[in-house]
Enzyme design. Structure first.
Site, PDB file in Angstrom:
ATOM      1  N   MET A   1       0.865  -1.051  -0.027  1.00 56.96           N
ATOM      2  CA  MET A   1       0.012   0.118   0.056  1.00 56.96           C
ATOM      3  C   MET A   1       1.042   1.045   0.175  1.00 56.96           C
ATOM      4  SD  MET A   1      -2.897  -0.962   2.830  1.00 56.96           S
ATOM      5  CE  MET A   1      -4.046   0.130   2.068  1.00 56.96           C
ATOM      6  N   SER A   2       0.711   2.048  -0.965  1.00 54.13           N
ATOM      7  CA  SER A   2       1.631   3.229  -1.210  1.00 54.13           C
ATOM      8  C   SER A   2       0.946   4.512  -0.667  1.00 54.13           C
ATOM      9  CB  SER A   2       1.746   3.337  -2.609  1.00 54.13           C
ATOM     10  OG  SER A   2       0.634   3.921  -3.344  1.00 54.13           O
ATOM     11  N   GLY A   4      -1.594   5.856  -1.962  1.00 54.02           N
ATOM     12  CA  GLY A   4      -2.510   6.376  -2.964  1.00 54.02           C
ATOM     13  C   GLY A   4      -3.883   5.551  -3.182  1.00 54.02           C
ATOM     14  N   ASP A   6      -5.055   3.965  -5.793  1.00 47.97           N
ATOM     15  CA  ASP A   6      -5.264   2.669  -6.309  1.00 47.97           C
ATOM     16  C   ASP A   6      -4.958   1.606  -5.359  1.00 47.97           C
ATOM     17  OD1 ASP A   6      -5.585   3.996  -8.736  1.00 47.97           O
ATOM     18  OD2 ASP A   6      -3.488   4.284  -9.151  1.00 47.97           O
ATOM     19  N   SER A   7      -3.844   1.560  -4.668  1.00 49.16           N
ATOM     20  CA  SER A   7      -3.660   0.456  -3.587  1.00 49.16           C
ATOM     21  C   SER A   7      -4.766   0.483  -2.707  1.00 49.16           C
ATOM     22  CB  SER A   7      -2.103   0.561  -3.073  1.00 49.16           C
ATOM     23  OG  SER A   7      -2.018   1.788  -2.449  1.00 49.16           O
ATOM     24  N   CYS A  94      12.271  -1.591  -9.852  1.00 45.60           N
ATOM     25  CA  CYS A  94      11.494  -1.649  -8.627  1.00 45.60           C
ATOM     26  C   CYS A  94      10.657  -2.659  -8.338  1.00 45.60           C
ATOM     27  CB  CYS A  94      10.930  -0.327  -8.094  1.00 45.60           C
ATOM     28  SG  CYS A  94      10.293  -0.060  -6.579  1.00 45.60           S
ATOM     29  N   CYS A 190       9.847   8.531  -8.010  1.00 47.10           N
ATOM     30  CA  CYS A 190       9.232   8.782  -6.677  1.00 47.10           C
ATOM     31  C   CYS A 190      10.535   9.595  -5.864  1.00 47.10           C
ATOM     32  CB  CYS A 190       8.830   7.821  -5.907  1.00 47.10           C
ATOM     33  SG  CYS A 190       9.978   6.335  -5.686  1.00 47.10           S
TER      34      CYS A 190
END
Length: 356
Positions: A1-2, A4, A6-7, A94, A190
């Site tokens: 989970m970033s 954001g 979307d996640s 990544c 990032c």
């Protein structure tokens, strides 16, 4: 989970599908990363957002420290590629080496069977194989960034947003009352603030590490000095000597002699190139005679034929020549919406005069 949208919605959808979901956020910023305090997927505020979403959804949340690995396999790769005269793609590395690489061991320790992400791509799990396809939302499709995942990595990957569009995902987040519902998407690397990779390299490497040299035209004529090949990429116009009757562009970067070669726009056109470290998603005898190749993420794709070579290489021949085929970038091969394979663009051995 970033942290954001979307996640966050990915976690919600998987809960609805009956999965036991655990939220994991990677702490990836090294201590000298000048963007570590910014609101990005590698920043502290992003971790706080992810933790808040996990609490709202009622799932456990863990922070995994991957800073050392991120430094080794992403940032050092990013810097070394520019030092070698190539233009890197850190997001692909990544995904391959961190999110679906070292993170997997830690996910297993938590009892996980899959790693799920908010990528806009479709992964189809069949009994004998796993297929990677473009996401439904063509403007957001991220299958390009997953091309290098091996079959065993794809088998344990879930991308539930692949069949959805961004507006649909934001609407779900609003209905759930998630504070990240309208969070702006990051449009840059990032760890590179302001998308200014030159400033980042200067801070990370130091100017004394740059490979200084000369700028030449295609006849071998010396046009001026430069402060480092790290400051250039194929197709660039900015920072080149003036005085030419027509616009000039970087058409080649020679890491062996630290030369930057410039020429007219017509000299940027390429109809054939090689890729190496190719990762095939289908047996090579099943590669269609005609495919579509994306030579960079934002590229719309060009019709081509692909010939596999020895040592994990392949030759790509474009039906319509393309501009600025850039060494170090990924070339991803599609059959319709299916990823056939992909590899890293190799520098052309241009027959350019070597200065005396």
């Amino acid at each position: 989970m970033s942290g954001g949208v979307d996640s966050s919605v990915t976690a919600h959808i998987l809960k609805l599908q009956g999965f036991e979901v655990i939220g994991v956020t990677m702490k990836v910023w090294p201590q000298d990363c000048i963007s570590r305090a910014e609101d990005k997927c590698c920043g502290p505020s992003a971790i706080a957002d992810a933790r808040g979403v996990a609490h709202k959804l009622g799932i456990p949340h863990y922070v995994v420290d991957e800073a050392d690995q991120f430094e080794k396999v992403v940032i050092n790769y990013f810097s070394s590629e520019y030092k070698a005269g190539r233009t890197p793609n850190p997001c692909v590395m990544c995904n391959e080496l961190l999110k679906f690489g070292s993170l997997w061991e830690k996910a297993q320790a938590l009892g996980a069977d899959y790693i799920a992400t908010g990528h806009y791509a479709i992964i189809e799990h069949e009994p004998e194989r796993t297929i990677l396809r473009k996401g439904k939302d063509g403007r957001k499709d991220q299958s390009y960034f997953l091309f290098s995942l091996r079959s065993e990595q794809l088998r344990r990957a879930l991308t539930p947003l692949g069949g959805m569009t961004k507006p649909e995902i934001r609407e779900i987040a609003r209905e759930l009352g998630l504070r990240v519902a309208d969070k702006v998407d990051s449009q840059e690397i990032c760890f590179v603030p302001g998308n200014d990779y030159r400033a980042f390299l200067n801070s990370h490497l130091g100017a004394d590490e740059f490979h200084k040299g000369g700028i030449y035209d295609t006849s071998g004529k010396f046009l001026g000095d430069h402060e480092g090949i790290e400051m250039f990429t194929i197709g660039q116009r900015k920072g080149l000597p003036g005085g030419s009757p027509k616009p000039m562009y970087v058409i080649d970067i020679d890491p062996d002699t630290s030369r930057v070669i410039i020429g007219g726009e017509e000299e940027l056109i390429c109809e054939e190139f090689e890729i190496d470290r190719v990762n095939w998603h289908v047996p090579t005898d099943e590669i269609p005679a005609e495919v579509t190749v994306k030579i960079r993420y934002a590229h719309p794709g060009a019709t081509a034929s692909v010939t596999p070579l020895e040592r994990h290489k392949a030759k790509v021949r474009l039906q319509e020549p393309q501009r600025a085929v850039t060494p170090g970038q990924a070339a991803v091969i599609y059959d319709g919406d299916r990823v056939v394979g992909g590899g890293w663009i190799v520098r052309r051995a241009a027959p350019l005069p070597v200065p005396a």
